[in-house]
Design an enzyme around this catalytic site. Structure first.
Site, PDB file in Angstrom:
ATOM      1  N   GLU A 163       0.881  -1.168   0.000  1.00  0.00           N
ATOM      2  CA  GLU A 163       0.000   0.000   0.000  1.00  0.00           C
ATOM      3  C   GLU A 163       0.913   1.211   0.000  1.00  0.00           C
ATOM      4  OE1 GLU A 163      -1.414   3.236   1.049  1.00  0.00           O
ATOM      5  OE2 GLU A 163      -1.946   2.401   2.999  1.00  0.00           O
ATOM      6  N   CYS A 168      -2.113   8.843   3.049  1.00  0.00           N
ATOM      7  CA  CYS A 168      -2.026   8.400   1.658  1.00  0.00           C
ATOM      8  C   CYS A 168      -3.320   8.675   0.904  1.00  0.00           C
ATOM      9  CB  CYS A 168      -1.703   6.907   1.603  1.00  0.00           C
ATOM     10  SG  CYS A 168      -0.107   6.460   2.301  1.00  0.00           S
TER      11      CYS A 168
END
Length: 460
Positions: free
Chosen positions: A227, A261
């Protein structure tokens, strides 16, 4: 390794790194524990995962304060993170057995065929500092419930959180070796991944770090979930609910001090309503309170490390030098700690840092487009593909546009977020694989086909 309070620039605590002998002991213990842990009934593993939630809630104030002290998270958001961690543990405590039960698949009337989900072994989890409890537990809860063991390598600036999480699991009743925090530098990680006893790896972090881990796992043929970064588009169409879009947009940009993010980073606005959105959005950003993250009234705290503040300042300066305009903010704040002004940039060149890179801080980039088609094209014109949102009063239109956006998650009229019941992850340079939901517990299992025929064969 030493932790530093980003609010005050003062040392918190110093920790000794684990040497090669200690690392070898931890890997051996994790591998040995896997043999007994994987054989325990899943109901017992689920109960222990559920017990993590109890420990978290009993000590929520201490854990929230630790996050705020080590990485500057506003205290109210730190409390919310602990609660979310408890929630994900309870989710897998309730649903793990359901997600891992054998799937019967009929292929022949005389054969018994099924798919089973069996644990792999020790998992190395390389985790970032921005959500120091959540990032770890959203991996650990399903992985442990599945019967694997976990080796954690956490970011150095949240070492206190890393060692505390190990104690949390011990207090919840997990046996020694089920979950182990290892304090090592990045160079040591490749040797750990390559070790035959380590079955898989997961990383949340930068594209550079993801490529490095993928190179090692690829060379050793081990499964991986990555990720990575994001430059999430926040698409505002000509019929958007502007007041809410401005309010949620500001929150989407500065949550966790802008260090997420899945934070909205590129605000792509159709020209018919651009000025109205721009003015409202700037007002929202200027209304934010920047200050001590231990104060519940603070909206934006410090950047987590001095080097990260330097990087953000350089990115903004280079974007301004390339032709961008700062509508508000644009500079670091002259005060103790690592603070940067909530910033809104417009006229952002596409090839400037604010146009194409991930800016980890409270900095928003505005882009004006002619229509929906151009908005979608610009939203997809990025190396990243983690999250995206689209804003419109026509929900059918919003759903259609959401399907056109290249991202692991697309939200209509809502803040992009992770949820235990939904798979989470990205495409393109935002990584691969999925966390959470059923996918999150199955990623690190052997999806085994089992075919059983009668002794006399299948012919009748």
């Amino acid at each position: 390794m030493q932790t530093i309070n980003p609010t005050t620039d003062e040392p918190i605590e110093t920790y000794d790194e684990h040497d090669d002998e200690a690392v070898e002991r931890f890997i051996r213990r994790s591998a040995e524990r896997f043999e007994s842990w994987s054989e325990r009934p899943i109901t017992e593993r689920q109960a222990l995962v559920g017990g993590i939630a109890d420990v978290l809630r009993e000590n929520e104030d201490d854990y929230a304060a630790l996050m705020t002290r080590e990485m500057g998270k506003p205290i109210e958001q730190a409390h919310a993170e602990i609660e979310k961690c408890a929630w994900v543990c309870e989710f897998y405590a309730e649903h793990a057995a359901q997600f891992l039960q054998d799937e019967r698949i009929g292929v022949h009337p005389r054969a018994k065929t099924k798919v089973s989900y069996e644990p792999l072994g020790p998992l190395l989890a390389v985790m970032p500092w921005n959500y120091p409890f959540w990032q770890v537990l959203r991996v650990a809860a399903p992985t442990l419930a599945a019967g694997n063991t976990v080796l954690l390598s956490h970011a150095r600036n949240v070492t206190g959180c890393a060692t505390t999480i190990e104690r949390v699991l011990a207090d919840a009743g997990f046996p020694d070796g089920a979950f182990t925090t290892i304090l090592v530098d990045d160079d040591s990680l490749h040797d750990i991944i390559a070790d035959d006893r380590v079955a898989a790896a997961t990383l949340t972090g930068s594209v550079r770090a993801g490529r490095a881990v993928a190179e090692t796992t690829g060379a050793n043929l081990k499964p991986t979930v990555l990720e990575l970064g994001g430059s999430d588009p926040f698409v505002v169409l000509d019929d958007a609910p502007l007041e809410r879009a401005c309010e949620v947009g500001a929150r989407a940009r500065v949550n966790n001090n802008g260090q997420a993010c899945i934070a909205a980073k590129r605000f792509i606005v159709v020209e018919d309503i651009y000025e109205e959105f721009r003015d409202g959005f700037v007002r929202e950003m200027e209304s934010l309170t920047v200050g001590d993250p231990t104060d519940p009234d603070t909206d934006v705290g410090p950047i987590a490390r001095a080097d990260l503040l330097d990087t953000l300042e350089t990115q903004v300066t280079e974007s301004l030098d390339a032709g961008a305009t700062a509508l508000t903010g644009g500079e670091r704040i002259d005060r103790e700690g690592y603070f940067f002004e909530p910033t809104v940039l417009e006229d952002v060149p596409a090839d400037s840092p604010a146009g194409c890179d991930e800016l980890f801080g409270p900095v928003a980039s505005l882009f004006v487009v002619e229509d929906e088609d151009e908005a979608v094209a610009l939203a997809n014109d990025t190396e990243f593909g983690l999250g995206a949102s689209v804003w419109t009063t026509d929900v059918e239109r919003g759903e259609r546009v959401a399907h056109e956006l290249e991202a692991g998650a697309a939200f209509v009229n809502e803040l992009v977020q992770s949820h235990p019941k939904l798979p989470f992850g990205g495409i393109k340079n935002s990584g691969y694989g999925r966390e959470l939901a059923a996918d999150g517990i199955r990623e690190f299992t052997n999806k085994k086909t089992v075919w059983v025929s009668p002794a006399d064969g299948l012919e009748e």
